[in-house]
Design a protein around this motif. Structure first.
Motif, PDB file in Angstrom:
ATOM      1  N   ARG A 105       0.392  49.146 -41.342  1.00 54.14           N
ATOM      2  CA  ARG A 105      -0.673  49.695 -42.174  1.00 54.14           C
ATOM      3  C   ARG A 105      -0.381  49.464 -43.660  1.00 54.14           C
ATOM      4  NH1 ARG A 105      -0.330  54.790 -40.799  1.00 54.14           N
ATOM      5  NH2 ARG A 105       0.761  55.517 -42.670  1.00 54.14           N
ATOM      6  N   ILE A 106       0.856  49.716 -44.055  1.00 53.88           N
ATOM      7  CA  ILE A 106       1.232  49.576 -45.465  1.00 53.88           C
ATOM      8  C   ILE A 106       1.138  48.111 -45.911  1.00 53.88           C
ATOM      9  CG2 ILE A 106       3.203  49.736 -47.048  1.00 53.88           C
ATOM     10  CD1 ILE A 106       4.015  52.283 -45.491  1.00 53.88           C
ATOM     11  N   LEU A 107       1.435  47.189 -44.988  1.00 55.64           N
ATOM     12  CA  LEU A 107       1.441  45.764 -45.313  1.00 55.64           C
ATOM     13  C   LEU A 107       0.194  45.066 -44.769  1.00 55.64           C
ATOM     14  CD1 LEU A 107       5.197  45.039 -44.528  1.00 55.64           C
ATOM     15  CD2 LEU A 107       4.160  45.607 -46.734  1.00 55.64           C
ATOM     16  N   SER A 108      -0.909  45.774 -44.734  1.00 56.23           N
ATOM     17  CA  SER A 108      -2.151  45.251 -44.167  1.00 56.23           C
ATOM     18  C   SER A 108      -2.786  44.202 -45.084  1.00 56.23           C
ATOM     19  CB  SER A 108      -3.144  46.394 -43.964  1.00 56.23           C
ATOM     20  OG  SER A 108      -3.538  46.922 -45.226  1.00 56.23           O
ATOM     21  N   ALA A 109      -3.815  43.545 -44.567  1.00 52.19           N
ATOM     22  CA  ALA A 109      -4.545  42.557 -45.364  1.00 52.19           C
ATOM     23  C   ALA A 109      -5.151  43.206 -46.602  1.00 52.19           C
ATOM     24  CB  ALA A 109      -5.623  41.901 -44.511  1.00 52.19           C
ATOM     25  N   GLY A 110      -5.640  44.430 -46.459  1.00 52.51           N
ATOM     26  CA  GLY A 110      -6.205  45.133 -47.606  1.00 52.51           C
ATOM     27  C   GLY A 110      -5.179  45.383 -48.685  1.00 52.51           C
ATOM     28  N   ALA A 111      -3.980  45.759 -48.272  1.00 47.73           N
ATOM     29  CA  ALA A 111      -2.899  45.988 -49.240  1.00 47.73           C
ATOM     30  C   ALA A 111      -2.538  44.695 -49.958  1.00 47.73           C
ATOM     31  CB  ALA A 111      -1.680  46.562 -48.529  1.00 47.73           C
ATOM     32  N   MET A 112      -2.558  43.585 -49.236  1.00 49.92           N
ATOM     33  CA  MET A 112      -2.234  42.304 -49.860  1.00 49.92           C
ATOM     34  C   MET A 112      -3.290  41.902 -50.880  1.00 49.92           C
ATOM     35  SD  MET A 112       0.667  41.615 -48.627  1.00 49.92           S
ATOM     36  CE  MET A 112       0.872  43.416 -48.504  1.00 49.92           C
ATOM     37  N   ARG A 113      -4.544  42.229 -50.618  1.00 51.80           N
ATOM     38  CA  ARG A 113      -5.606  41.904 -51.590  1.00 51.80           C
ATOM     39  C   ARG A 113      -5.367  42.639 -52.903  1.00 51.80           C
ATOM     40  NH1 ARG A 113      -8.818  41.708 -46.832  1.00 51.80           N
ATOM     41  NH2 ARG A 113      -9.332  43.922 -46.958  1.00 51.80           N
ATOM     42  N   LYS A 114      -4.848  43.861 -52.828  1.00 50.36           N
ATOM     43  CA  LYS A 114      -4.557  44.623 -54.044  1.00 50.36           C
ATOM     44  C   LYS A 114      -3.401  44.006 -54.831  1.00 50.36           C
ATOM     45  CE  LYS A 114      -6.142  49.023 -52.075  1.00 50.36           C
ATOM     46  NZ  LYS A 114      -5.733  50.390 -51.644  1.00 50.36           N
ATOM     47  N   ARG A 120      -0.193  36.497 -58.375  1.00 53.66           N
ATOM     48  CA  ARG A 120      -0.663  35.229 -58.943  1.00 53.66           C
ATOM     49  C   ARG A 120      -0.408  35.175 -60.446  1.00 53.66           C
ATOM     50  NH1 ARG A 120      -6.070  35.733 -55.252  1.00 53.66           N
ATOM     51  NH2 ARG A 120      -5.127  34.955 -53.320  1.00 53.66           N
ATOM     52  N   GLY A 121      -0.571  36.300 -61.102  1.00 61.99           N
ATOM     53  CA  GLY A 121      -0.305  36.332 -62.535  1.00 61.99           C
ATOM     54  C   GLY A 121       1.141  36.047 -62.857  1.00 61.99           C
ATOM     55  N   VAL A 122       2.057  36.642 -62.107  1.00 63.37           N
ATOM     56  CA  VAL A 122       3.490  36.396 -62.316  1.00 63.37           C
ATOM     57  C   VAL A 122       3.814  34.931 -62.041  1.00 63.37           C
ATOM     58  CG1 VAL A 122       5.820  36.939 -61.516  1.00 63.37           C
ATOM     59  CG2 VAL A 122       4.147  38.781 -61.821  1.00 63.37           C
ATOM     60  N   ALA A 123       3.266  34.385 -60.959  1.00 64.25           N
ATOM     61  CA  ALA A 123       3.520  32.982 -60.618  1.00 64.25           C
ATOM     62  C   ALA A 123       3.035  32.055 -61.732  1.00 64.25           C
ATOM     63  CB  ALA A 123       2.837  32.629 -59.298  1.00 64.25           C
ATOM     64  N   GLY A 353       6.272  41.676 -42.039  1.00 60.82           N
ATOM     65  CA  GLY A 353       6.086  41.358 -43.449  1.00 60.82           C
ATOM     66  C   GLY A 353       5.573  39.965 -43.711  1.00 60.82           C
ATOM     67  N   GLN A 354       5.060  39.298 -42.692  1.00 61.29           N
ATOM     68  CA  GLN A 354       4.688  37.892 -42.866  1.00 61.29           C
ATOM     69  C   GLN A 354       3.542  37.697 -43.855  1.00 61.29           C
ATOM     70  OE1 GLN A 354       2.440  36.145 -39.249  1.00 61.29           O
ATOM     71  NE2 GLN A 354       3.645  37.806 -38.353  1.00 61.29           N
ATOM     72  N   MET A 355       2.642  38.675 -43.963  1.00 60.28           N
ATOM     73  CA  MET A 355       1.547  38.513 -44.932  1.00 60.28           C
ATOM     74  C   MET A 355       2.055  38.603 -46.370  1.00 60.28           C
ATOM     75  SD  MET A 355      -1.972  40.086 -43.391  1.00 60.28           S
ATOM     76  CE  MET A 355      -1.394  41.723 -42.955  1.00 60.28           C
ATOM     77  N   VAL A 356       3.098  39.405 -46.598  1.00 68.13           N
ATOM     78  CA  VAL A 356       3.699  39.464 -47.936  1.00 68.13           C
ATOM     79  C   VAL A 356       4.327  38.114 -48.271  1.00 68.13           C
ATOM     80  CG1 VAL A 356       5.310  40.664 -49.444  1.00 68.13           C
ATOM     81  CG2 VAL A 356       4.196  41.910 -47.592  1.00 68.13           C
ATOM     82  N   ALA A 357       5.095  37.575 -47.318  1.00 72.73           N
ATOM     83  CA  ALA A 357       5.743  36.283 -47.540  1.00 72.73           C
ATOM     84  C   ALA A 357       4.717  35.194 -47.805  1.00 72.73           C
ATOM     85  CB  ALA A 357       6.606  35.917 -46.330  1.00 72.73           C
ATOM     86  N   ARG A 358       3.623  35.204 -47.042  1.00 73.55           N
ATOM     87  CA  ARG A 358       2.590  34.182 -47.243  1.00 73.55           C
ATOM     88  C   ARG A 358       1.926  34.328 -48.608  1.00 73.55           C
ATOM     89  NH1 ARG A 358       1.454  34.611 -41.289  1.00 73.55           N
ATOM     90  NH2 ARG A 358       1.838  32.520 -40.441  1.00 73.55           N
ATOM     91  N   LEU A 359       1.682  35.570 -49.031  1.00 74.02           N
ATOM     92  CA  LEU A 359       1.072  35.776 -50.337  1.00 74.02           C
ATOM     93  C   LEU A 359       1.999  35.309 -51.455  1.00 74.02           C
ATOM     94  CD1 LEU A 359      -1.236  36.848 -52.071  1.00 74.02           C
ATOM     95  CD2 LEU A 359      -0.194  39.126 -51.926  1.00 74.02           C
ATOM     96  N   GLU A 360       3.287  35.595 -51.332  1.00 73.36           N
ATOM     97  CA  GLU A 360       4.249  35.134 -52.335  1.00 73.36           C
ATOM     98  C   GLU A 360       4.254  33.608 -52.410  1.00 73.36           C
ATOM     99  OE1 GLU A 360       8.167  37.316 -52.392  1.00 73.36           O
ATOM    100  OE2 GLU A 360       7.292  38.252 -50.619  1.00 73.36           O
ATOM    101  N   ALA A 361       4.376  32.967 -51.257  1.00 74.15           N
ATOM    102  CA  ALA A 361       4.446  31.506 -51.234  1.00 74.15           C
ATOM    103  C   ALA A 361       3.146  30.881 -51.725  1.00 74.15           C
ATOM    104  CB  ALA A 361       4.755  31.030 -49.817  1.00 74.15           C
TER     105      ALA A 361
END
Length: 402
Positions: A105-114, A120-123, A353-361
């Motif tokens: 729940r904490i690492l959901s798609a909605g959380a990743m959108r936030k 992206r700004g940091v990158a 945590g795969q969605m976090v990793a994908r968002l970072e990459a």
């Protein structure tokens, strides 16, 4: 493949944790896969498989192949582990279920959108600074620096002491393998630096910054979904397993693109392919090439008799190039449909945590692809020598701005 005549076991005489194996990963993966569906490795006393279908069978049957005995070589039920076992990675239902539910729940798609705009700004800022230099270390200055900044902040770890994160994570992944010189050296570092004390402090609710994943985990404890002790253990999971794998996954993907300029050209022309590029990079060279399970009792796998409480290592990097599953498996291809690779596992223990990793990459690769026309090596990349990981500490490069 050979036969263990005494025990009638198919065997493979390899040391997958040797320097030679690290230096020749593709040859190792091929040897494991071609040895058979499942074979015995006598040097360490475990079973190993590098075939996609067999690994999926293991992943999808947690009742027969348990995580609760540890996902590395150590049987954490029978033998004393180096640290208390994880309540998410080294647990089966019912212990696993509520903890998994909270993290999902904490690492959901909605959380990743936030988080997306911040990542992206940091990158963008990091890539802009590096392009001004033209020459830099793509491994240290971006593939490492970006996750090392954004993930601890997303979790809510205080800035003080973050230098402990990588030594602790490296010990974690070395400890999953044999207690060899790499493990002993990594343990010595964290003991001398006081890293264990840092980690224990960071697991405590009062030391977390409000608004991060950590305080959300503790909110679940306050509501009674999980215990307060398990909440601290879930915070620790981010400290021990959330950075290295992403760092090396990004680095491995970039190396594959650097070595194939025509593939970089595709990404540069269409930066929206960044997530696709990362998934192909994970398939092509998984940063965490292996994960283990333990048989609860005597069973059979692919017609081979396995004893009770025997370790079975799933060599994910090998399965991700299984020709029975993938066409042209040794080609890195941005246009490949990568759905189904095993770098994140599958089943109830698939990486939460795969969605976090994908968002970072995706954030890093998109920024680079938009702003950089060409990346060229200026020196020899430096591999990591960690028992349970693959990647690069250093990738010296020169870039040509777009």
């Amino acid at each position: 493949m050979q036969k263990d005549i005494l025990n009638d076991r198919p065997t493979l005489d390899i040391d997958p944790f040797s320097d030679e194996a690290v230096d020749n990963p593709i040859e190792l993966d091929r040897a494991i896969r071609e040895a058979g569906d499942v074979v015995w490795v006598p040097k360490y006393g475990f079973w190993i498989s590098g075939r996609d279908a067999i690994i999926r069978e293991i992943f999808n049957d947690w009742q027969r192949f348990s995580s609760a005995y540890g996902t590395g070589l150590t049987n954490v039920v029978r033998d004393e582990p180096w640290r208390k076992p994880s309540v998410i990675l080294e647990a089966d239902p019912p212990v696993h279920t509520p903890n998994r539910r909270v993290l999902a729940r904490i690492l959901s798609a909605g959380a990743m959108r936030k988080l997306a705009a911040y990542f992206r700004g940091v990158a963008e800022e990091m890539v802009d600074r590096l392009i001004e230099q033209r020459r830099f270390d793509l491994g240290a200055d971006l593939a490492f620096a970006f996750p090392f900044k954004v993930l601890p902040e997303a979790v809510g770890l205080r800035p003080e002491g973050r230098h402990h994160l990588m030594p602790y994570s490296e010990l974690n992944f070395n400890a999953m393998g044999p207690k060899n010189e790499r493990y002993l050296a990594a343990r010595k570092i964290v003991e001398e630096q006081g890293t264990f004390e840092y980690v224990a402090a960071q697991m405590a609710e009062e030391n977390l910054i409000e608004g991060g994943f950590g305080t959300e985990i503790y909110a679940a404890a306050h509501s009674g979904e999980i215990s307060h002790e398990d909440a601290g253990m879930l915070v620790r999971a981010f400290i021990s397993a959330g950075i290295d794998t992403t760092v090396f996954g990004i680095g491995n993907t970039l190396m594959a693109l650097i070595e194939r300029p025509e593939q970089w050209d595709l990404l540069h022309a269409n930066p929206s392919m960044a997530r696709q590029a990362f998934d192909e990079g994970l398939r092509f060279m998984a940063p965490s090439p292996v994960i283990g399970r333990t048989t609860r009792e005597a069973t059979e796998l692919a017609g081979v008799a396995l004893g009770a409480e025997e370790k079975v290592l799933m060599w994910l990097a090998s399965a991700n190039r299984d020709p029975q599953r993938w066409e042209r498996p040794d080609d890195f291809d941005l246009n490949r449909k990568t759905v189904g690779h095993l770098a994140f596992g599958t089943g109830i223990h698939a990486c939460v945590g795969q969605m976090v990793a994908r968002l970072e990459a995706e954030s890093v690769l998109t920024a680079l692809a938009r702003k950089v026309k060409r990346i060229e090596l200026t020196g020899a990349p430096e591999r990591v020598y960690i028992n349970w990981l693959r990647g690069y500490h250093s990738i010296p490069v020169e870039v040509t701005p777009a």
